[in-house]
Design a protein around this motif. Sequence first.
Motif, PDB file in Angstrom:
ATOM      1  N   TRP A   1       0.834  -1.203   0.000  1.00 35.78           N
ATOM      2  CA  TRP A   1       0.000   0.000   0.000  1.00 35.78           C
ATOM      3  C   TRP A   1       0.867   1.252   0.000  1.00 35.78           C
ATOM      4  O   TRP A   1       0.539   2.244  -0.641  1.00 35.78           O
TER       5      TRP A   1
ATOM      6  N   GLU B   1     -10.533   2.866  -6.961  1.00 33.76           N
ATOM      7  CA  GLU B   1      -9.827   1.697  -6.442  1.00 33.76           C
ATOM      8  C   GLU B   1      -9.730   0.549  -7.450  1.00 33.76           C
ATOM      9  O   GLU B   1      -8.639   0.004  -7.632  1.00 33.76           O
TER      10      GLU B   1
ATOM     11  N   ARG C   1      -7.192   0.734  -1.793  1.00 31.15           N
ATOM     12  CA  ARG C   1      -8.005   1.491  -0.838  1.00 31.15           C
ATOM     13  C   ARG C   1      -7.135   2.024   0.310  1.00 31.15           C
ATOM     14  O   ARG C   1      -7.251   3.177   0.696  1.00 31.15           O
ATOM     15  N   ARG C   2      -6.269   1.177   0.820  1.00 26.91           N
ATOM     16  CA  ARG C   2      -5.421   1.606   1.936  1.00 26.91           C
ATOM     17  C   ARG C   2      -4.478   2.733   1.510  1.00 26.91           C
ATOM     18  O   ARG C   2      -4.254   3.685   2.251  1.00 26.91           O
TER      19      ARG C   2
ATOM     20  N   LEU D   1      -5.049   4.930  -0.933  1.00 24.93           N
ATOM     21  CA  LEU D   1      -5.867   6.132  -1.102  1.00 24.93           C
ATOM     22  C   LEU D   1      -6.230   6.740   0.253  1.00 24.93           C
ATOM     23  O   LEU D   1      -6.183   7.959   0.425  1.00 24.93           O
ATOM     24  N   ASN D   2      -6.564   5.891   1.214  1.00 27.08           N
ATOM     25  CA  ASN D   2      -6.892   6.402   2.556  1.00 27.08           C
ATOM     26  C   ASN D   2      -5.704   7.113   3.187  1.00 27.08           C
ATOM     27  O   ASN D   2      -5.871   8.149   3.841  1.00 27.08           O
ATOM     28  N   ALA D   3      -4.505   6.593   2.979  1.00 28.36           N
ATOM     29  CA  ALA D   3      -3.306   7.252   3.516  1.00 28.36           C
ATOM     30  C   ALA D   3      -3.115   8.620   2.859  1.00 28.36           C
ATOM     31  O   ALA D   3      -2.781   9.600   3.536  1.00 28.36           O
TER      32      ALA D   3
ATOM     33  N   LEU E   1      -5.469  10.457   1.498  1.00 32.11           N
ATOM     34  CA  LEU E   1      -6.549  11.327   1.989  1.00 32.11           C
ATOM     35  C   LEU E   1      -6.184  11.873   3.367  1.00 32.11           C
ATOM     36  O   LEU E   1      -6.367  13.058   3.640  1.00 32.11           O
ATOM     37  N   SER E   2      -5.636  11.007   4.212  1.00 29.21           N
ATOM     38  CA  SER E   2      -5.278  11.410   5.581  1.00 29.21           C
ATOM     39  C   SER E   2      -4.183  12.454   5.612  1.00 29.21           C
ATOM     40  O   SER E   2      -4.202  13.348   6.458  1.00 29.21           O
TER      41      SER E   2
ATOM     42  N   TYR F   1      -8.276  14.630  -1.791  1.00 29.17           N
ATOM     43  CA  TYR F   1      -9.525  14.920  -1.075  1.00 29.17           C
ATOM     44  C   TYR F   1     -10.658  14.232  -1.815  1.00 29.17           C
ATOM     45  O   TYR F   1     -10.527  13.908  -3.002  1.00 29.17           O
ATOM     46  N   SER F   2     -11.750  13.980  -1.122  1.00 22.83           N
ATOM     47  CA  SER F   2     -12.871  13.312  -1.773  1.00 22.83           C
ATOM     48  C   SER F   2     -14.115  14.168  -1.689  1.00 22.83           C
ATOM     49  O   SER F   2     -14.284  14.967  -0.762  1.00 22.83           O
TER      50      SER F   2
ATOM     51  N   THR G   1     -12.480  10.993  -5.938  1.00 21.81           N
ATOM     52  CA  THR G   1     -11.288  11.411  -5.212  1.00 21.81           C
ATOM     53  C   THR G   1     -10.443  12.264  -6.149  1.00 21.81           C
ATOM     54  O   THR G   1     -10.251  11.918  -7.313  1.00 21.81           O
TER      55      THR G   1
END
Length: 88
Positions: A10, A35, A50-51, A53-55, A57-58, A63-64, A70
């Motif tokens: 990831w 994804e 997904r993981r 993308l989440n990182a 985003l964090s 941004y989504s 996204t």
Amino acid sequence: MDFKPDELRWRAVADEIRRRIAAGVYRPGMPIPGEPRLAVELGVSKGTARRALNALLSDGTLYSVLGKGTFVSHPDGSNDDPDESNED
């Protein structure tokens, strides 16, 4: 995508997306692939995509917008809904 044995997949995917942003493949305000498409392009599972993308985003790289996707963050932080117009 080739992975080093000790590298988290990831994290490698997140780094590849960052490289694409730096190279101008994905520009600020531009949607990035979802994804499923990223998973196929990079040869990883959807969960790995997904993981990553989440990182991103964090950490503010992405941004989504609910129901729209996204997007690559703007350097100045002005991440608005790409379809909203500012008509007053």
